[in-house]
Design an enzyme around this catalytic site. Sequence first.
Site, short mmCIF file in Angstrom:
data_model
loop_
_atom_site.label_atom_id
_atom_site.label_comp_id
_atom_site.label_asym_id
_atom_site.label_seq_id
_atom_site.Cartn_x
_atom_site.Cartn_y
_atom_site.Cartn_z
N ASP A 1 44.71 38.44 42.00
CA ASP A 1 45.70 38.88 42.96
C ASP A 1 45.30 40.23 43.57
O ASP A 1 44.83 41.12 42.86
CB ASP A 1 47.05 39.01 42.23
CG ASP A 1 48.17 39.44 43.14
OD1 ASP A 1 48.48 38.69 44.09
OD2 ASP A 1 48.75 40.51 42.90
N GLU B 1 41.75 36.98 45.97
CA GLU B 1 42.61 37.18 47.13
C GLU B 1 42.07 38.45 47.78
O GLU B 1 42.33 39.56 47.30
CB GLU B 1 44.07 37.36 46.71
CG GLU B 1 45.00 37.53 47.90
CD GLU B 1 46.43 37.84 47.51
OE1 GLU B 1 47.35 37.39 48.21
OE2 GLU B 1 46.63 38.55 46.49
#
Length: 657
Positions: free
Chosen positions: A336, A371
């Site tokens: 993330d 990401e």
Amino acid sequence: MTQLAIGKPAPLGAHYDGQGVNFTLFSAHAERVELCVFDANGQEHRYDLPGHSGDIWHGYLPDARPGLRYGYRVHGPWQPAEGHRFNPAKLLIDPCARQIDGEFKDNPLLHAGHNEPDYRDNAAIAPKCVVVVDHYDWEDDAPPRTPWGSTIIYEAHVKGLTYLHPEIPVEIRGTYKALGHPVMINYLKQLGITALELLPVAQFASEPRLQRMGLSNYWGYNPVAMFALHPAYACSPETALHEFRDAIKALHKAGIEVILDIVLNHSAELDLDGPLFSLRGIDNRSYYWIREDGDYHNWTGCGNTLNLSHPAVVDYASACLRYWVETCHVDGFRFDLAAVMGRTPEFRQDAPLFTAIQNCPVLSQVKLIAEPWDIAPGGYQVGNFPPLFAEWNDHFRDAARRFWLHYDLPLGAFAGRFAASSDVFKRNGRLPSAAINLVTAHDGFTLRDCVCFNHKHNEANGEENRDGTNNNYSNNHGKEGVGGTLDLVERRRDSIHALLTTLLLSQGTPMLLAGDEHGHSQHGNNNAYCQDNQLTWLDWSQASSGLTAFTAALIHLRKRIPALVENRWWEEGDGNVRWLNRYAQPLSTDEWQNGPKQLQILLSDRFLIAINATLEVTEIVLPAGEWHAIPPFAGEDNPVITAVWQGPAHGLCVFQR
């Protein structure tokens, strides 16, 4: 009272050796560290950690056993302007704890103070760490090691995926056990999934703001104990690790990999007004990026940012990743806000954590997905990660939606995204699989909502619809909301089919959001991070069996097309791809930039994707040969044999010769 022995400075955390427990804690700026042990009656016993090797504090407690509850009190300066926020009145979680007992509730005692320290003791209500023993029979478990070119990723939430599944026993729905249930595994196999990517399973907390509104953090991107499984997904917190590994073992036997979404960019301690759980009280200055005024650099939008260029924090993050691979046999990670991993503070491909992963014989062998952004200046790093990483390709997401739903993307731009965005990823020896293609993800509209809503509807989140992106490239086809006339439903279905076909038959690694193959709707909520309810849980009783079958047929078709599974960049004349206009001729430069949205993509010289993304029915002349439409665009027993395809408006079809 038993005294602590010196013990050993490694490994980090609390480890039982059969005779006692060794405790270690990193803190470069602490002056004293107390181990706090709690008996069955909740009585606290404190021991100074006697060992101090470099920046590691350590001690050994003889006769201690698994099940022991503990925490730390860390002494040091309270100097907020210098980034030091030590407060021994607060019991702290071991960053490497394997199990947590207690809940992270909104309570003033779980705050250490902003400008001045809060010296009220919080041991009575603070969560405690639990010493665990690690014995598990993996039998003959082996990682599937699916080649990247054959990988199909399915992004899912542990609870949301199974909580409403009628064929899974009620007592295990929404848990780790349900992931390994034969019904779930058979479904994933029939769909054609090779990798189950789970939203965060490390223990997380709900933000105080959400708790005050009667909401909770559903997605899990608010970590508090990175080595501990989130207990709410277990049938019993004490058996969470066993249940999780049982599920992984069952998935592996079916040839399905497990990828964990992991949050190494911030912690649940949030900003300086947030709660104190662990890192801030252990060594705030080392664990976080600190501004000159002592506040946090908020490059994550969550109040703080982990300093993954600090050697000790790199060691912590690396140990965490190795733990999940070695102890739980996970097959990879999705990181993330992964740009934080490369901050020094500027983003660098040779940042310390990237280098540590590259040099690790364990971590360098698993799937790594970034990401590739954060919210700081220079935070958008799509295409710039080291070669070991694949990356979420938001270029593909936006292009697919613009082409099919906004009708404003030239053919050339569409083809570039269809060809694994080679302009972005073809560098440093990277392969097409580095592009993780997606049309939707947990963050944003579901696929059905992309064709039913022009605007987000996030009122239930309690922020007056201010949260969530406004750049959705969606199209409600004339009516806001689900439902409508038969014509409206059919036009939306056609758009869903077009988007799924583009996703699953393009070059790169496709990622499917769980529920998109059902027609799942979140009723326009494109930021459902705090909706642990029927808005987000997949309703299997309402799943569209036709759409599920369509999706499965596309995935199985993909596996038959060499140009998509061989994981080699397409080159002119190599037989992998030809781009043709509606007359089966190569496109001119003008057609690429200004031509009508009509295109034929010939893959491996045998499979043809015919596209008519215009408003009118159009004749598409197929290349020479005997072509027949194939599933899911025609039945197995009655293929449509044709030389000219009457392409419906906003339609496409796949043929084989």
